[in-house]
Scaffold this motif. Structure first.
Motif, PDB file in Angstrom:
ATOM      1  N   LEU A   1       0.844  -1.186   0.000  1.00  0.00           N
ATOM      2  CA  LEU A   1       0.000   0.000   0.000  1.00  0.00           C
ATOM      3  C   LEU A   1       0.881   1.238   0.000  1.00  0.00           C
ATOM      4  CD1 LEU A   1      -2.644  -0.995   2.713  1.00  0.00           C
ATOM      5  CD2 LEU A   1      -2.830  -1.255   0.239  1.00  0.00           C
ATOM      6  N   SER A   2       0.387   2.322  -0.565  1.00  0.00           N
ATOM      7  CA  SER A   2       1.104   3.594  -0.540  1.00  0.00           C
ATOM      8  C   SER A   2       0.107   4.724  -0.316  1.00  0.00           C
ATOM      9  CB  SER A   2       1.878   3.814  -1.843  1.00  0.00           C
ATOM     10  OG  SER A   2       1.010   3.796  -2.959  1.00  0.00           O
ATOM     11  N   VAL A   3       0.633   5.848   0.182  1.00  0.00           N
ATOM     12  CA  VAL A   3      -0.203   6.980   0.568  1.00  0.00           C
ATOM     13  C   VAL A   3       0.240   8.216  -0.199  1.00  0.00           C
ATOM     14  CG1 VAL A   3      -0.962   8.413   2.500  1.00  0.00           C
ATOM     15  CG2 VAL A   3      -0.520   5.984   2.867  1.00  0.00           C
ATOM     16  N   SER A   4      -0.709   9.017  -0.637  1.00  0.00           N
ATOM     17  CA  SER A   4      -0.408  10.199  -1.449  1.00  0.00           C
ATOM     18  C   SER A   4       0.095  11.360  -0.597  1.00  0.00           C
ATOM     19  CB  SER A   4      -1.666  10.647  -2.199  1.00  0.00           C
ATOM     20  OG  SER A   4      -2.643  11.112  -1.278  1.00  0.00           O
ATOM     21  N   ASN A   5       0.751  12.327  -1.253  1.00  0.00           N
ATOM     22  CA  ASN A   5       1.054  13.611  -0.614  1.00  0.00           C
ATOM     23  C   ASN A   5      -0.235  14.407  -0.465  1.00  0.00           C
ATOM     24  OD1 ASN A   5       3.705  12.802  -0.846  1.00  0.00           O
ATOM     25  ND2 ASN A   5       4.143  14.116  -2.606  1.00  0.00           N
TER      26      ASN A   5
ATOM     27  N   ASP B   1      -1.736   0.003  11.109  1.00  0.00           N
ATOM     28  CA  ASP B   1      -2.189  -1.232  10.456  1.00  0.00           C
ATOM     29  C   ASP B   1      -3.454  -0.938   9.667  1.00  0.00           C
ATOM     30  OD1 ASP B   1      -0.140  -2.769  11.472  1.00  0.00           O
ATOM     31  OD2 ASP B   1      -1.280  -3.437  13.215  1.00  0.00           O
ATOM     32  N   SER B   2      -3.412  -1.222   8.372  1.00  0.00           N
ATOM     33  CA  SER B   2      -4.583  -1.069   7.517  1.00  0.00           C
ATOM     34  C   SER B   2      -5.279  -2.422   7.413  1.00  0.00           C
ATOM     35  CB  SER B   2      -4.162  -0.578   6.133  1.00  0.00           C
ATOM     36  OG  SER B   2      -5.269  -0.474   5.272  1.00  0.00           O
TER      37      SER B   2
ATOM     38  N   ARG C   1      -4.709  -7.720   6.309  1.00  0.00           N
ATOM     39  CA  ARG C   1      -4.016  -6.668   7.058  1.00  0.00           C
ATOM     40  C   ARG C   1      -2.658  -6.377   6.442  1.00  0.00           C
ATOM     41  NH1 ARG C   1      -4.449  -5.168  12.639  1.00  0.00           N
ATOM     42  NH2 ARG C   1      -6.039  -6.798  12.821  1.00  0.00           N
ATOM     43  N   SER C   2      -2.298  -5.086   6.428  1.00  0.00           N
ATOM     44  CA  SER C   2      -0.974  -4.656   5.995  1.00  0.00           C
ATOM     45  C   SER C   2      -0.494  -3.574   6.947  1.00  0.00           C
ATOM     46  CB  SER C   2      -1.006  -4.121   4.558  1.00  0.00           C
ATOM     47  OG  SER C   2       0.267  -3.657   4.164  1.00  0.00           O
ATOM     48  N   SER C   3       0.770  -3.655   7.371  1.00  0.00           N
ATOM     49  CA  SER C   3       1.347  -2.657   8.272  1.00  0.00           C
ATOM     50  C   SER C   3       2.047  -1.574   7.468  1.00  0.00           C
ATOM     51  CB  SER C   3       2.347  -3.314   9.230  1.00  0.00           C
ATOM     52  OG  SER C   3       1.693  -4.240  10.068  1.00  0.00           O
TER      53      SER C   3
END
Length: 275
Positions: A70-74, A239-240, A256-258
């Protein structure tokens, strides 16, 4: 002439009093402006746990999905800081503002190993479904700052050390991913569990206490107004989790992914000193 000279002297003294910079013990400075948030994240692969029953004969009790992440945007938001000078150099700061909203993107295929993966699979990297979700992050920060230089200095760098308690709201999934999970995971698992019917999918993100480090500087424009620039690092982890449930509420599976969210915040703020 004497009257004019007297008036000029008074004006000079008044301007000097208004423009003399100072951030001293007892002052309260309120700052607001723009904060740009850049997560420098890494994530574990997605691990899925399946409810004990007939389905585990096909998938096992749990399985990893290599290549998933998983990745998160700016993002950017309006920030606000309230800063109280305990001494001429030591200040206590409370950072807040409008909670920032992030897009979450996925990569890889969530699927059990072997032939079962042909039946139970969700493609997190499908371009039509990305971003796969979103979340709003709340990260109030309490910090102690040491301000270098004298109280009447125009330019004062500072360092800060503190902590934050981060939690997430408005955690959601895109319609495409939600439908894929229901159709490709929920329906087969519900049948295997003897609970046919509609299934539901619910995402979540865990909260976290984290250390905060900051390096910044303030520039006094006059006796009241100042500009402040800072770079701040928040060592966040979360944790997602995605849970799939049968129509009667029975949990069928949990994925689950950390996420290691080493977040950098760059801010440009204007402040007013309530002396």
């Amino acid at each position: 002439m004497k009257s004019c000279l007297t008036g000029l002297v008074c004006l000079i003294l008044l301007l000097h009093a208004e423009t003399a910079p100072a951030q001293k013990q007892g002052d309260i400075v309120v700052l607001t402006g723009l904060a740009h948030i850049r997560p420098d994240e890494s994530s574990s692969t997605v691990r899925t746990r399946v409810r004990p029953g007939l389905a585990t004969l096909l998938t096992g009790d749990s399985f990893n999905s290599p290549g998933t992440s998983l990745s998160v945007s700016n993002s950017s938001t309006l920030a606000m800081v309230v800063k109280l000078f305990l001494t001429d150099h030591l200040a206590m700061a409370l950072d807040g503002g409008i909670p920032v909203k992030f897009d979450i993107s996925g990569q890889g295929m969530v699927a059990p190993p072997g032939l079962t993966g042909e039946l139970l699979s969700v493609n997190l990297g499908d371009p039509d479904s990305n971003p796969i979700g979103e979340a709003r992050q709340w990260s109030p920060v309490f910090m102690l700052q040491y301000n270098f230089g004298q109280p009447d200095a125009t330019f004062r760098p500072y360092i800060g050390l503190g902590a934050t308690y981060t939690f997430f709201t408005d955690v959601g999934l895109s319609d495409g991913v939600r439908a894929d999970i229901r159709d490709n995971f929920g329906t087969p698992l519900a049948l295997a569990a003897g609970k046919p019917g509609p299934t539901s999918v619910s995402p979540d993100a865990s909260s976290d206490f984290a250390p905060v480090y900051s390096l910044g500087m303030s520039y006094q424009l006059d006796g009241r107004w100042s500009l402040s620039m800072a770079a701040t690092h928040l060592g966040l982890e979360s944790d997602s989790t995605i849970r799939v449930k049968a129509n009667d509420g029975t949990e069928l599976a949990e994925s689950r992914s950390s996420l290691d969210l080493g977040t950098f915040v760059f801010s440009l703020l204007i402040g007013y000193n309530f002396q």
